[in-house]
Write an enzyme that holds these catalytic residues in place. Sequence first.
Site: not given
Ligand code: LLP
Length: 428
Positions: A238, A286-287, A289, A325, A356
Amino acid sequence: MHSFHYENGALHCEGVNLNTLADEQGTPLYVYSKATIVDHYRRLAAGMSELDCQICYATKANSNLSVLNLLAKEGAGFDVVSGGEIFRVEKAGGAPGKCTFAGVGKTRAEIELGLEKGIYSFNAESEAEVAFINQVAGELGKVAPIALRVNPNVDAKTHKYISTGKSENKFGIDFEVIEKAYERAAALPNVKIRGLQMHIGSQLTSVKPFVEAVEKVRPFVEALKEKYNIEFFSIGGGIGIVYEDTLASGSDSWWEAQEEKPLTIEEYASQLVPLLKPLGLKIILEPGRFMVGNAGVLITEVLYEKRGSAKTFKIIDAAMNDLIRPALYEGHHDIARLKEPTGEDNEIVDIVGPVCESGDFFAQNRELPGLDAGDRIALLSAGAYGFVMASNYNSRPLPAEILVDGEQAHVIRRRQTMDDLVAGEVIV
Ligand code: LLP
């Protein structure tokens, strides 16, 4: 470190001129910087070094085998959400024993695969799932390591589609009832309780919701340690990234160049480490992004200009199927012309793709450098949730992916061909 910068009037990724690369590889084209990915991994690992911390990279953010392999070599484990991701991680050289398996809808085949490969923890999101994991493990004569995902009901203050830690979201087990869920899980013969997991949302630009969630859940984690001798607490992913003004301005360090610093690793670590350290547990992050978002761009070429009575449209050869996105989350991506702008020919334009649908846009009413047909631009911060969310909509072949390492550009996924588009189809 941010590896996209202008050199001799042209946008480069590390030592590679992106315009030359696009001449060779065509467009649309995803390009990732190896140095940036490695730097982000090391930065986070260093920030958390006072903890017994395992980074389980969220595979879904960018699951190209080369990207996974790079992170596996840095020591990453992986957070996976499907059998397909387990398959990829293993192929890329990742260790299943360092993998957590998330998701609200694991199938029998996926649970069996996870058990067979020796996944570190099944992060279960409902009691029904725990019961099913217990059943499948029993049938295979195995004991499944599990954690429950708690939904702490904390507002992550992010886009509603990527917020996961509120009671109205489908994720996790409500904080109020999770204790009972652990008691029932503990009574099952074929699961072993290994930890607790949470993930409150994605693209968080403040550390506050993380702190709020950890503070709320911490006493319960202590109780779980006491009662079930758990090994780990996962605080999920996150960590948000900067999507605006992302090009380095003279400074070597992209982080230092940021005027707007929504969430730095220094801040994340300094607020969270003191809260987590006293637990004396393995802490899993769990990063997704954060690792890859700013390490990737999507290069595309301007096909046409269309001057309407209300707007000027620049039609490019990338579309919502390549990068969804903006259409899905109204996500902002900075746009950089590959030819260095002078600031003299700016105009207000819409950047749109050929699909389209009116939702097929990358920028609306944005001031950008002059763009003629044939000019190329980079859609920035496209390394996470870019290619992985691409589709063949409108029968558009998927772009190629490139990993840049210094002066070298490696094709890490070839561009799809027309034959790829119909592979597996039959005419009856
Ligand atoms: N752990 C779990 C359980 C998750 O569901 C997610 C992301 C992460 C870790 C990783 O989160 P991050 O560090 O990447 O924020 N497609 C969307 C983002 C969907 C995220 C889904 N879960 C976007 O393009 O913004």
